[in-house]
Design a protein around this motif. Structure first.
Motif, PDB file in Angstrom:
ATOM      1  N   UNK A   3      13.283   4.504   9.867  1.00 41.51           N
ATOM      2  CA  UNK A   3      14.054   4.931  11.035  1.00 41.51           C
ATOM      3  C   UNK A   3      13.643   4.101  12.235  1.00 41.51           C
ATOM      4  N   UNK A   4      14.619   3.808  13.088  1.00 39.68           N
ATOM      5  CA  UNK A   4      14.383   2.947  14.233  1.00 39.68           C
ATOM      6  C   UNK A   4      14.877   3.579  15.529  1.00 39.68           C
ATOM      7  N   UNK A   5      14.174   3.237  16.610  1.00 42.02           N
ATOM      8  CA  UNK A   5      14.652   3.541  17.951  1.00 42.02           C
ATOM      9  C   UNK A   5      15.500   2.348  18.370  1.00 42.02           C
ATOM     10  N   UNK A   6      16.625   2.594  19.042  1.00 39.21           N
ATOM     11  CA  UNK A   6      17.477   1.510  19.512  1.00 39.21           C
ATOM     12  C   UNK A   6      17.877   1.766  20.961  1.00 39.21           C
ATOM     13  N   UNK A  24       7.298   5.599  14.493  1.00 39.44           N
ATOM     14  CA  UNK A  24       6.083   5.975  13.779  1.00 39.44           C
ATOM     15  C   UNK A  24       6.300   7.223  12.940  1.00 39.44           C
ATOM     16  N   UNK A  25       7.227   8.091  13.365  1.00 38.82           N
ATOM     17  CA  UNK A  25       7.572   9.284  12.589  1.00 38.82           C
ATOM     18  C   UNK A  25       8.982   9.719  12.978  1.00 38.82           C
ATOM     19  N   UNK A  26       9.462  10.806  12.394  1.00 40.27           N
ATOM     20  CA  UNK A  26      10.840  11.236  12.616  1.00 40.27           C
ATOM     21  C   UNK A  26      11.129  11.651  14.056  1.00 40.27           C
ATOM     22  N   UNK A  27      10.114  12.137  14.747  1.00 43.80           N
ATOM     23  CA  UNK A  27      10.293  12.588  16.135  1.00 43.80           C
ATOM     24  C   UNK A  27       9.331  11.813  17.040  1.00 43.80           C
ATOM     25  N   UNK A  28       9.770  10.657  17.568  1.00 44.47           N
ATOM     26  CA  UNK A  28       8.889   9.862  18.431  1.00 44.47           C
ATOM     27  C   UNK A  28       8.459  10.651  19.664  1.00 44.47           C
ATOM     28  N   UNK A  29       7.221  10.458  20.055  1.00 42.26           N
ATOM     29  CA  UNK A  29       6.711  11.109  21.263  1.00 42.26           C
ATOM     30  C   UNK A  29       7.377  10.483  22.493  1.00 42.26           C
ATOM     31  N   UNK A  30       7.259  11.171  23.622  1.00 38.60           N
ATOM     32  CA  UNK A  30       7.790  10.623  24.874  1.00 38.60           C
ATOM     33  C   UNK A  30       7.062   9.326  25.226  1.00 38.60           C
ATOM     34  N   UNK A  31       5.785   9.250  24.897  1.00 35.29           N
ATOM     35  CA  UNK A  31       5.019   8.036  25.161  1.00 35.29           C
ATOM     36  C   UNK A  31       5.557   6.868  24.323  1.00 35.29           C
ATOM     37  N   UNK A  33       8.575   6.530  22.902  1.00 37.83           N
ATOM     38  CA  UNK A  33       9.929   6.148  23.313  1.00 37.83           C
ATOM     39  C   UNK A  33       9.907   5.471  24.685  1.00 37.83           C
ATOM     40  N   UNK A  34       9.057   5.942  25.575  1.00 35.87           N
ATOM     41  CA  UNK A  34       8.928   5.321  26.894  1.00 35.87           C
ATOM     42  C   UNK A  34       8.395   3.901  26.810  1.00 35.87           C
ATOM     43  N   UNK A  35       7.400   3.697  25.945  1.00 37.88           N
ATOM     44  CA  UNK A  35       6.852   2.355  25.744  1.00 37.88           C
ATOM     45  C   UNK A  35       7.916   1.421  25.182  1.00 37.88           C
ATOM     46  N   UNK A  36       8.720   1.922  24.251  1.00 39.96           N
ATOM     47  CA  UNK A  36       9.794   1.122  23.666  1.00 39.96           C
ATOM     48  C   UNK A  36      10.787   0.684  24.747  1.00 39.96           C
ATOM     49  N   UNK A  56      20.048  -3.072  33.218  1.00 36.79           N
ATOM     50  CA  UNK A  56      20.813  -1.850  32.979  1.00 36.79           C
ATOM     51  C   UNK A  56      20.438  -1.309  31.600  1.00 36.79           C
ATOM     52  N   UNK A  57      19.901  -0.090  31.586  1.00 34.56           N
ATOM     53  CA  UNK A  57      19.435   0.534  30.355  1.00 34.56           C
ATOM     54  C   UNK A  57      20.578   1.295  29.688  1.00 34.56           C
ATOM     55  N   UNK A  58      20.832   0.971  28.428  1.00 29.09           N
ATOM     56  CA  UNK A  58      21.827   1.709  27.671  1.00 29.09           C
ATOM     57  C   UNK A  58      21.232   2.989  27.133  1.00 29.09           C
ATOM     58  N   UNK A  59      22.009   3.690  26.354  1.00 29.45           N
ATOM     59  CA  UNK A  59      21.578   4.970  25.785  1.00 29.45           C
ATOM     60  C   UNK A  59      20.486   4.752  24.738  1.00 29.45           C
ATOM     61  N   UNK A  60      19.374   5.456  24.905  1.00 29.99           N
ATOM     62  CA  UNK A  60      18.291   5.445  23.930  1.00 29.99           C
ATOM     63  C   UNK A  60      18.705   6.308  22.735  1.00 29.99           C
ATOM     64  N   UNK A  61      18.475   5.795  21.525  1.00 31.51           N
ATOM     65  CA  UNK A  61      18.750   6.572  20.325  1.00 31.51           C
ATOM     66  C   UNK A  61      17.575   6.463  19.376  1.00 31.51           C
ATOM     67  N   UNK A  62      17.319   7.546  18.665  1.00 30.69           N
ATOM     68  CA  UNK A  62      16.260   7.549  17.659  1.00 30.69           C
ATOM     69  C   UNK A  62      16.887   7.814  16.299  1.00 30.69           C
ATOM     70  N   UNK A  63      16.103   7.609  15.244  1.00 37.67           N
ATOM     71  CA  UNK A  63      16.519   7.879  13.864  1.00 37.67           C
ATOM     72  C   UNK A  63      17.752   7.069  13.457  1.00 37.67           C
ATOM     73  N   UNK A  64      17.769   5.801  13.879  1.00 38.42           N
ATOM     74  CA  UNK A  64      18.870   4.907  13.565  1.00 38.42           C
ATOM     75  C   UNK A  64      18.454   3.914  12.489  1.00 38.42           C
TER      76      UNK A  64
END
Length: 75
Positions: A3-6, A24-31, A33-36, A56-64
């Motif tokens: 799974x990837x954050x995009x 790192x896991x199915x539910x990334x921590x705020x830290x 996702x923020x670092x990403x 310009x920051x687009x929409x953050x998505x996880x589990x992609x």
């Protein structure tokens, strides 16, 4: 399946880039996702020789899956 954050980064007429990183896991921590997001925006700014605060920051998505189509960059 991995799974990837995009998140898409852009600025004005410059080409947008979708960044991705393996989670790192199915539910990334705020830290995590923020670092990403910070790393992606810093990379985009440096690659395009612009200030980081104008990116310009687009929409953050996880589990992609790995994004396809358009410009993509693993970080």
């Amino acid at each position: 399946m991995a799974l990837y954050m995009t998140q898409k980064m852009s600025y004005g007429v410059l080409a947008a880039v979708t960044y991705y990183r393996k989670q790192q896991n199915e539910h990334p921590s705020h830290e995590e996702s923020g670092d990403f997001t910070k790393d992606a925006s810093n990379h985009y700014a440096a690659a395009n020789n612009i200030a980081q605060d104008v990116v310009e920051l687009g929409k953050y998505q996880k589990c992609q899956g790995v994004p396809n189509g358009g410009l993509t960059q693993a970080i």
